[in-house]
Design an enzyme around this catalytic site. Structure first.
Site, PDB file in Angstrom:
ATOM      1  CB  SER A 117      42.858  67.590  63.051  1.00 20.82           C
ATOM      2  OG  SER A 117      42.792  66.333  63.330  1.00 20.82           O
ATOM      3  CE1 TYR A 141      38.939  66.369  59.642  1.00 22.88           C
ATOM      4  CE2 TYR A 141      40.700  65.107  61.012  1.00 22.88           C
ATOM      5  CZ  TYR A 141      39.634  65.944  60.867  1.00 22.88           C
ATOM      6  OH  TYR A 141      39.476  66.797  62.051  1.00 22.88           O
ATOM      7  CE  LYS A 145      39.603  70.020  60.155  1.00 24.79           C
ATOM      8  NZ  LYS A 145      38.745  71.077  60.476  1.00 24.79           N
TER       9      LYS A 145
HETATM   10  N1  LIG Z   1      35.939  65.495  68.015  1.00 24.68           N
HETATM   11  C1  LIG Z   1      37.339  65.574  67.423  1.00 24.68           C
HETATM   12  O1  LIG Z   1      37.899  64.789  68.499  1.00 24.68           O
HETATM   13  C2  LIG Z   1      38.024  66.469  66.663  1.00 24.68           C
HETATM   14  C3  LIG Z   1      39.505  66.129  66.629  1.00 24.68           C
HETATM   15  C4  LIG Z   1      40.076  67.222  65.719  1.00 24.68           C
HETATM   16  C5  LIG Z   1      39.528  68.069  64.862  1.00 24.68           C
HETATM   17  N2  LIG Z   1      38.489  68.197  65.227  1.00 24.68           N
HETATM   18  C6  LIG Z   1      37.650  69.346  64.153  1.00 24.68           C
HETATM   19  O2  LIG Z   1      36.774  69.970  65.082  1.00 24.68           O
HETATM   20  C7  LIG Z   1      35.765  70.293  64.335  1.00 24.68           C
HETATM   21  C8  LIG Z   1      34.344  70.319  64.968  1.00 24.68           C
HETATM   22  O3  LIG Z   1      34.283  68.667  65.202  1.00 24.68           O
HETATM   23  P1  LIG Z   1      32.939  68.335  66.018  1.00 24.68           P
HETATM   24  O4  LIG Z   1      33.588  67.159  66.925  1.00 24.68           O
HETATM   25  O5  LIG Z   1      32.317  69.052  66.690  1.00 24.68           O
HETATM   26  O6  LIG Z   1      32.208  67.712  64.870  1.00 24.68           O
HETATM   27  P2  LIG Z   1      30.603  67.762  64.404  1.00 24.68           P
HETATM   28  O7  LIG Z   1      30.735  67.105  63.390  1.00 24.68           O
HETATM   29  O8  LIG Z   1      29.939  67.514  65.748  1.00 24.68           O
HETATM   30  O9  LIG Z   1      30.620  69.175  64.254  1.00 24.68           O
HETATM   31  C9  LIG Z   1      30.865  69.882  62.720  1.00 24.68           C
HETATM   32  C10 LIG Z   1      29.695  71.046  62.932  1.00 24.68           C
HETATM   33  O10 LIG Z   1      29.917  71.532  61.377  1.00 24.68           O
HETATM   34  C11 LIG Z   1      28.702  71.583  60.603  1.00 24.68           C
HETATM   35  N3  LIG Z   1      29.104  71.742  59.352  1.00 24.68           N
HETATM   36  C12 LIG Z   1      29.581  70.721  58.599  1.00 24.68           C
HETATM   37  N4  LIG Z   1      30.045  71.432  57.248  1.00 24.68           N
HETATM   38  C13 LIG Z   1      29.398  72.369  57.061  1.00 24.68           C
HETATM   39  C14 LIG Z   1      29.401  73.508  56.273  1.00 24.68           C
HETATM   40  N5  LIG Z   1      29.776  73.247  55.045  1.00 24.68           N
HETATM   41  N6  LIG Z   1      28.637  74.795  56.628  1.00 24.68           N
HETATM   42  C15 LIG Z   1      28.171  74.794  57.834  1.00 24.68           C
HETATM   43  N7  LIG Z   1      28.232  73.863  58.721  1.00 24.68           N
HETATM   44  C16 LIG Z   1      28.895  72.919  58.434  1.00 24.68           C
HETATM   45  C17 LIG Z   1      28.012  70.403  60.931  1.00 24.68           C
HETATM   46  O11 LIG Z   1      26.638  70.302  60.886  1.00 24.68           O
HETATM   47  C18 LIG Z   1      28.202  70.103  62.618  1.00 24.68           C
HETATM   48  O12 LIG Z   1      27.613  71.010  63.585  1.00 24.68           O
HETATM   49  C19 LIG Z   1      35.636  69.915  63.051  1.00 24.68           C
HETATM   50  O13 LIG Z   1      36.299  70.754  61.830  1.00 24.68           O
HETATM   51  C20 LIG Z   1      36.584  68.762  63.118  1.00 24.68           C
HETATM   52  O14 LIG Z   1      37.386  68.422  61.872  1.00 24.68           O
HETATM   53  C21 LIG Z   1      37.399  67.504  65.831  1.00 24.68           C
END
Ligand SMILES: NC(=O)c1ccc[n+]([C@@H]2O[C@H](COP(=O)([O-])OP(=O)(O)OC[C@H]3O[C@@H](n4cnc5c(N)ncnc54)[C@H](O)[C@@H]3O)[C@@H](O)[C@H]2O)c1
Length: 347
Positions: A117, A141, A145
């Protein structure tokens, strides 16, 4: 041979799964549905419900599906909440990554793409963030990461010393928006577009947090990228790793082009056809004026490019949001109602 997509029932993961299917790779989803949705997993893609913290389940899944690599997206992504819930955040993001690495080593899975991130940078004081900018995360957070990246690097060094191998790369996302499939939308209660849409759908007006930042229109400038472009970069990274080709340890998936919150709100008004004036709320603590990144390394190695202009990002997000709740949306608020023919995942 298949690829395990942890968090594949989440917003970004579900797009990665679709991009992998389209590229002819075989994804398998592992997700505990803590924030994900089973209906985001496409038909025909194996879905294992469970946590990355469950070592036996992860090991069994890697083995049973002959997994050659993992895209690790599972995690807790709410930076603001992480300040109040550091232990939860560290358990999900740090212990989760450690447990995954342990299971991968036990089965001999040697390829890993990690969802990192922009939060690893904190509040960088440079106009364009490159990968070598100092990492000074300002939330549990962001710290989790960064520790995830370190864990993976250290495990790769240890694997090499043991004559094994762990090929890996981390993709640092900025503000991921849009939708590549009307079935999948961002359900986060904290991100800008979902918040704006919820406000409009409930007859309220969206908020802008602070209009006195040191930017041309006074609102924060951020780097917005389309989720389908982000998903495509994962496929490119997975293919590079599987081919044994060199990669950087980390890539910024940045657009090089900042957009202000006010510009996003104007696009929301254009796309939805709802004329509104956003409410100005107080600044949120710790929000920097501007964060924009280069994506030059990703463009060089991962064919990273912005295929969608701003209005298309907003339109696809709106259409996907409206598609799930058409019944609940007042007809006069359905201006851009779902036209589903632009999905990049359609043949
Ligand atoms: N959305 C953004 O703009 C953004 C930006 C930077 C980084 N990220 C990273 O990208 C990844 C995905 O983000 P997203 O926006 O799709 O979020 P999201 O919350 O929609 O997806 C995360 C998924 O991981 C699953 N999950 C969480 N903990 C778990 C565990 N212990 N075991 C199994 N499954 C688990 C959740 O149920 C969910 O489906 C995350 O790691 C997030 O930190 C997202």
């Amino acid at each position: 041979m298949s690829w395990l997509i942890t968090g594949g029932a989440g917003y970004i993961g579900a797009h990665v799964v679709r991009a992998m299917v389209q590229a002819g790779l075989q994804p398998v989803v592992l997700d505990d549905l803590s924030t994900g949705h089973a209906q985001f997993v496409p038909d025909g893609v194996p879905f294992v419900r469970g946590s990355v913290l469950d070592h036996d389940l992860v090991e069994h899944t890697l083995d049973a599906h002959a997994v050659q690599g993992v895209v690790h997206l599972a995690g807790f992504k709410y930076a603001g909440v992480s300040v109040r819930r550091p232990l939860h955040t560290y358990a999900q993001n740090v212990e989760g990554t450690r447990a995954l690495l342990d299971a991968m080593a036990a089965v001999g899975v040697a390829n890993l793409v990690f969802s990192s991130s922009a939060a690893v940078y904190g509040t960088p004081e440079v106009p364009l963030v490159t990968e070598d900018v100092p990492k000074r995360p300002t939330s549990p957070y962001g710290e989790s990461k960064l520790i995830g990246e370190w864990l993976i690097r250290d495990q790769a060094i240890a694997a090499a010393a043991d004559g094994a191998s762990l090929r890996h790369t981390s993709l640092r996302y900025f503000n991921v928006v849009g939708s590549g499939d009307p079935v999948v939308h961002d359900t986060s209660p904290h991100n800008l577009l979902p918040r704006a849409f919820e406000a409009l759908l409930s007859g309220d007006v969206p908020k802008i947090f602070g209009d006195d930042y040191d930017t041309p229109d006074g609102t924060n400038i951020r780097d917005y990228v389309h989720v389908a472009d982000v998903a495509a970069a994962h496929v490119a990274a997975a293919e590079l790793l599987a081919a044994g080709r060199p990669t950087e340890q980390a890539y910024n998936l940045g657009s090089q082009n900042g957009l202000s919150v006010r510009q996003i709100m104007e696009a929301v008004a254009r796309v939805t056809g709802i004329d509104f004036t956003a409410k100005i709320a107080p600044r949120r603590p710790g929000d920097p004026d501007r964060i924009v990144a280069t994506g030059e390394l990703a463009a060089r190695d991962l064919d990273w490019k912005m295929r969608y202009p701003l209005d298309e990002m907003v339109r696809s997000a709106w259409e996907a949001r409206v598609a799930v709740s058409d019944a609940d949306v007042a007809p006069e608020r359905r201006h851009a109602s779902a036209r589903h023919d632009r999905s990049p995942y359609r043949a």
